[in-house]
Scaffold this active site. Sequence first.
Site, PDB file in Angstrom:
ATOM      1  N   HIS A   1      40.676  35.607  35.532  1.00 47.31           N
ATOM      2  CA  HIS A   1      39.264  35.679  35.304  1.00 47.31           C
ATOM      3  C   HIS A   1      38.953  35.887  34.072  1.00 47.31           C
ATOM      4  O   HIS A   1      40.110  36.170  33.146  1.00 47.31           O
ATOM      5  CB  HIS A   1      38.490  36.976  36.192  1.00 47.31           C
ATOM      6  CG  HIS A   1      39.646  38.424  36.393  1.00 47.31           C
ATOM      7  ND1 HIS A   1      38.676  38.734  35.358  1.00 47.31           N
ATOM      8  CD2 HIS A   1      40.356  39.048  36.936  1.00 47.31           C
ATOM      9  CE1 HIS A   1      39.633  40.127  35.670  1.00 47.31           C
ATOM     10  NE2 HIS A   1      40.222  40.630  36.517  1.00 47.31           N
TER      11      HIS A   1
ATOM     12  N   HIS B   1      40.783  39.184  32.436  1.00 46.44           N
ATOM     13  CA  HIS B   1      42.070  39.303  31.607  1.00 46.44           C
ATOM     14  C   HIS B   1      42.274  38.008  30.694  1.00 46.44           C
ATOM     15  O   HIS B   1      42.492  38.710  29.002  1.00 46.44           O
ATOM     16  CB  HIS B   1      42.939  38.639  32.365  1.00 46.44           C
ATOM     17  CG  HIS B   1      43.243  38.535  34.095  1.00 46.44           C
ATOM     18  ND1 HIS B   1      42.741  38.092  34.797  1.00 46.44           N
ATOM     19  CD2 HIS B   1      43.712  39.941  34.077  1.00 46.44           C
ATOM     20  CE1 HIS B   1      43.536  39.145  36.255  1.00 46.44           C
ATOM     21  NE2 HIS B   1      44.023  40.624  35.807  1.00 46.44           N
TER      22      HIS B   1
ATOM     23  N   CYS C   1      49.667  55.851  47.371  1.00 41.85           N
ATOM     24  CA  CYS C   1      48.190  54.457  47.521  1.00 41.85           C
ATOM     25  C   CYS C   1      48.950  52.905  47.553  1.00 41.85           C
ATOM     26  O   CYS C   1      49.827  53.639  46.650  1.00 41.85           O
ATOM     27  CB  CYS C   1      47.679  54.296  46.632  1.00 41.85           C
ATOM     28  SG  CYS C   1      46.135  53.142  46.445  1.00 41.85           S
TER      29      CYS C   1
ATOM     30  N   CYS D   1      47.708  51.133  45.095  1.00 44.21           N
ATOM     31  CA  CYS D   1      48.423  51.464  42.897  1.00 44.21           C
ATOM     32  C   CYS D   1      50.020  50.782  43.337  1.00 44.21           C
ATOM     33  O   CYS D   1      50.559  51.192  42.098  1.00 44.21           O
ATOM     34  CB  CYS D   1      48.317  52.777  42.455  1.00 44.21           C
ATOM     35  SG  CYS D   1      46.035  52.896  42.714  1.00 44.21           S
TER      36      CYS D   1
ATOM     37  N   CYS E   1      42.087  57.297  46.659  1.00 37.87           N
ATOM     38  CA  CYS E   1      42.891  57.027  45.433  1.00 37.87           C
ATOM     39  C   CYS E   1      41.180  56.347  45.041  1.00 37.87           C
ATOM     40  O   CYS E   1      40.807  55.600  45.404  1.00 37.87           O
ATOM     41  CB  CYS E   1      43.395  55.531  46.514  1.00 37.87           C
ATOM     42  SG  CYS E   1      43.445  54.468  45.000  1.00 37.87           S
TER      43      CYS E   1
ATOM     44  N   HIS F   1      41.613  53.093  44.537  1.00 37.55           N
ATOM     45  CA  HIS F   1      41.196  51.584  45.800  1.00 37.55           C
ATOM     46  C   HIS F   1      40.082  52.041  46.796  1.00 37.55           C
ATOM     47  O   HIS F   1      39.974  51.610  47.762  1.00 37.55           O
ATOM     48  CB  HIS F   1      42.854  51.282  46.446  1.00 37.55           C
ATOM     49  CG  HIS F   1      43.262  51.097  45.643  1.00 37.55           C
ATOM     50  ND1 HIS F   1      44.117  51.126  44.137  1.00 37.55           N
ATOM     51  CD2 HIS F   1      43.635  48.882  45.000  1.00 37.55           C
ATOM     52  CE1 HIS F   1      44.229  49.925  44.492  1.00 37.55           C
ATOM     53  NE2 HIS F   1      44.120  48.659  44.320  1.00 37.55           N
TER      54      HIS F   1
ATOM     55  N   LYS G   1      31.549  46.260  38.901  1.00 35.69           N
ATOM     56  CA  LYS G   1      33.527  46.238  38.978  1.00 35.69           C
ATOM     57  C   LYS G   1      33.469  44.704  39.530  1.00 35.69           C
ATOM     58  O   LYS G   1      33.369  43.769  40.887  1.00 35.69           O
ATOM     59  CB  LYS G   1      34.382  46.967  39.430  1.00 35.69           C
ATOM     60  CG  LYS G   1      35.559  46.543  38.353  1.00 35.69           C
ATOM     61  CD  LYS G   1      36.603  47.501  39.320  1.00 35.69           C
ATOM     62  CE  LYS G   1      37.634  46.945  38.446  1.00 35.69           C
ATOM     63  NZ  LYS G   1      38.691  47.705  39.212  1.00 35.69           N
TER      64      LYS G   1
ATOM     65  N   LYS H   1      37.386  40.225  43.871  1.00 36.17           N
ATOM     66  CA  LYS H   1      37.706  39.166  44.842  1.00 36.17           C
ATOM     67  C   LYS H   1      36.516  39.344  46.425  1.00 36.17           C
ATOM     68  O   LYS H   1      36.395  38.516  46.374  1.00 36.17           O
ATOM     69  CB  LYS H   1      39.079  39.482  45.520  1.00 36.17           C
ATOM     70  CG  LYS H   1      39.462  37.378  45.049  1.00 36.17           C
ATOM     71  CD  LYS H   1      41.399  37.556  45.284  1.00 36.17           C
ATOM     72  CE  LYS H   1      41.548  36.542  45.292  1.00 36.17           C
ATOM     73  NZ  LYS H   1      42.961  35.907  45.759  1.00 36.17           N
TER      74      LYS H   1
HETATM   75  N1  MSP Z   1      50.373  44.247  35.454  1.00 36.32           N
HETATM   76  C1  MSP Z   1      49.673  45.706  35.205  1.00 36.32           C
HETATM   77  C2  MSP Z   1      50.210  45.492  33.519  1.00 36.32           C
HETATM   78  C3  MSP Z   1      51.430  45.859  33.396  1.00 36.32           C
HETATM   79  S1  MSP Z   1      51.970  46.324  31.976  1.00 36.32           S
HETATM   80  C4  MSP Z   1      52.989  46.749  31.072  1.00 36.32           C
HETATM   81  C5  MSP Z   1      48.271  44.901  35.200  1.00 36.32           C
HETATM   82  N2  MSP Z   1      48.232  44.020  35.730  1.00 36.32           N
HETATM   83  S2  MSP Z   1      46.760  43.524  36.176  1.00 36.32           S
HETATM   84  O1  MSP Z   1      46.290  42.036  36.045  1.00 36.32           O
HETATM   85  O2  MSP Z   1      45.889  43.767  36.770  1.00 36.32           O
HETATM   86  O3  MSP Z   1      45.520  43.357  34.951  1.00 36.32           O
HETATM   87  C6  MSP Z   1      44.800  44.768  34.440  1.00 36.32           C
HETATM   88  C7  MSP Z   1      44.267  44.413  32.866  1.00 36.32           C
HETATM   89  O4  MSP Z   1      43.609  43.077  32.806  1.00 36.32           O
HETATM   90  C8  MSP Z   1      43.598  45.359  31.934  1.00 36.32           C
HETATM   91  O5  MSP Z   1      43.968  46.538  31.649  1.00 36.32           O
HETATM   92  C9  MSP Z   1      42.374  44.319  30.861  1.00 36.32           C
HETATM   93  O6  MSP Z   1      43.322  44.032  30.173  1.00 36.32           O
HETATM   94  C10 MSP Z   1      42.403  43.209  31.239  1.00 36.32           C
HETATM   95  N3  MSP Z   1      40.956  43.474  33.141  1.00 36.32           N
HETATM   96  C11 MSP Z   1      40.793  42.964  34.162  1.00 36.32           C
HETATM   97  N4  MSP Z   1      39.897  43.097  34.470  1.00 36.32           N
HETATM   98  C12 MSP Z   1      38.798  43.542  33.306  1.00 36.32           C
HETATM   99  C13 MSP Z   1      37.565  44.298  33.320  1.00 36.32           C
HETATM  100  N5  MSP Z   1      36.555  44.105  34.402  1.00 36.32           N
HETATM  101  N6  MSP Z   1      37.837  44.276  31.992  1.00 36.32           N
HETATM  102  C14 MSP Z   1      37.731  44.048  30.851  1.00 36.32           C
HETATM  103  N7  MSP Z   1      39.121  44.208  30.602  1.00 36.32           N
HETATM  104  C15 MSP Z   1      40.255  43.917  32.756  1.00 36.32           C
HETATM  105  O7  MSP Z   1      47.708  45.865  35.207  1.00 36.32           O
END
Ligand code: MSP
Length: 511
Positions: free
Chosen positions: A17, A20, A125, A128, A142, A145, A293, A296
């Site tokens: 999304h 990311h 959790c 997490c 948590c 969550h 936030k 889904k």
């Molecule tokens: N798999 C772990 C990371 C491991 S790194 C060794 C993880 N994955 S995640 O799919 O949840 O991705 C988290 C990351 O996605 C956040 O740190 C950020 O980079 C990005 N984001 C997810 N949602 C976001 C927003 N709403 N806004 C900005 N960035 C976001 O955690």
Amino acid sequence: MSYYITTPIYYVNAEPHIGHAYTTVVADALARFHRLLGEETRFQTGTDEHGEKVLEAAAAAGLPVKEFVDRISARFRQSWDDLDISYDNYIRTTDPAHVRVVQEILTRVHESGDIYFGEYGGLYCFGCECFYLERDLVDGLCPDHRVAPTYLKEENYFFRMSKYQDWLIDQIRTHPDWIRPERYRNEMLAFLKEPLEDLCISRPKSRMAWGIPLPFDDRYVTYVWFDALINYLSGLGYPGDKAYEKFWPAQHLIAKDILKPHAIYWPTMLRSMGLSPYRRLNVHGYWQMATGKMSKSLGNVVEPQVLVARFGLDQVRYFFLREMVFGLDAHFSEAALTNRINADLANDLGNLLARSLGMAFKYRQGVVPSPGDPAPPDAEVVSAVQAMAANFLRLFPGLEFARALAGLWEFIGHLNRYIVAAAPWELAKQPEAAGRLDTVLYHLLEGLRWIAALLRPVMPRSALKMSEQLGLGLALWDHPLPQVLRWGGLTPGSRLAKGPALFPRIEAADQ
Ligand code: MSP
């Protein structure tokens, strides 16, 4: 000089999304910027594929887990290809090479005595996939969550993280820019005021088998974070590969949600391995939707491809970098995106380019004229662009993208006002003003060359189109950026090229 930038590796339990996409675009812009400086650059992204969440998502999709992770990982990769992400390496934690490195590191850390076996009872959790202390919970729930954790007691392996607490505090204190912006550094220093617990790094296979087996006890798999963080090393071919020597230490880019694993677990793991800490941890805020936030369950997830199809790729990239102040949360809305496109891109930049090129064709047949002696307004253009570029080159690698771009747009405004004041259409009516008209047109075109040069990391395709219209194409970036940014780079007598409008307006009806 070398530069190694990483994104988090994304969980494959959900589709990509714009959250990311934001991190990945920022990393891409930084990688491109450092390449333009002439630095040897490596940019890594990828997917995090083990653990409970992923296992559950595969079950929910009714697919064998490997098939499921292959599919979602490919989806992330496709998204990044669609967004022109110039990653050098795409790592997956199910890659056999990564698995091997994790096991090698576990063996070493175990042999050094920093991993021990013990029993632990605590609040767990499942979302997490970690244990919480009472004090970490919010109203007994948590913090992430909002569910009550389950009391779990089991035998596991632990990493002696507590042993490195004093070192870590000292490292953070003595390296003010190591975790940036400062608010996150302070948050971690505050967290470290309490005693640091050891980290549980295993999960019994009987409960959850989707992970990397511990090399010293096959009843267990590795805790997903201990596996995932190592991607930053395994992706360099550590320990044997030259890439590791060349590129470590890394600049990591993350959002605030995963600050703790990156600021606490990872540096202590590296310390235990006897490796130097990463170069920097760069932490940004969240994109917030009007409905809260992005998630889904709230049904407010915005897919990057959908946005790009509607608004254009470079438009979305520009918006990301211009709209969010790095480190703080920002609000996402299509109205804000439309506004940026119409005001900044279509009006300010698009018109400047179209008018300047239009006049060069109308009055000088599309040939770059020779400038004469500069009058005060021309000299002001030169000093304005030099000051702007100097700021840009300082702010951009310092992650102050919004300010860097705001400065660039001030210069665009300066050129637009310069056109109005110089009134080339009046000069064109007076044969004796031909030299003056040449000078004005040259300053406009040369100013646009600087703008195109600096915009390349942010809007790669549009910057190239601008450069093509200026008759330069890719050659504009043949030399490192500081060399490109010298007044007079545009050669008088060279030919310009007409092109379509770069940034069409988004009409209200489209919204
Ligand atoms: N798999 C772990 C990371 C491991 S790194 C060794 C993880 N994955 S995640 O799919 O949840 O991705 C988290 C990351 O996605 C956040 O740190 C950020 O980079 C990005 N984001 C997810 N949602 C976001 C927003 N709403 N806004 C900005 N960035 C976001 O955690």
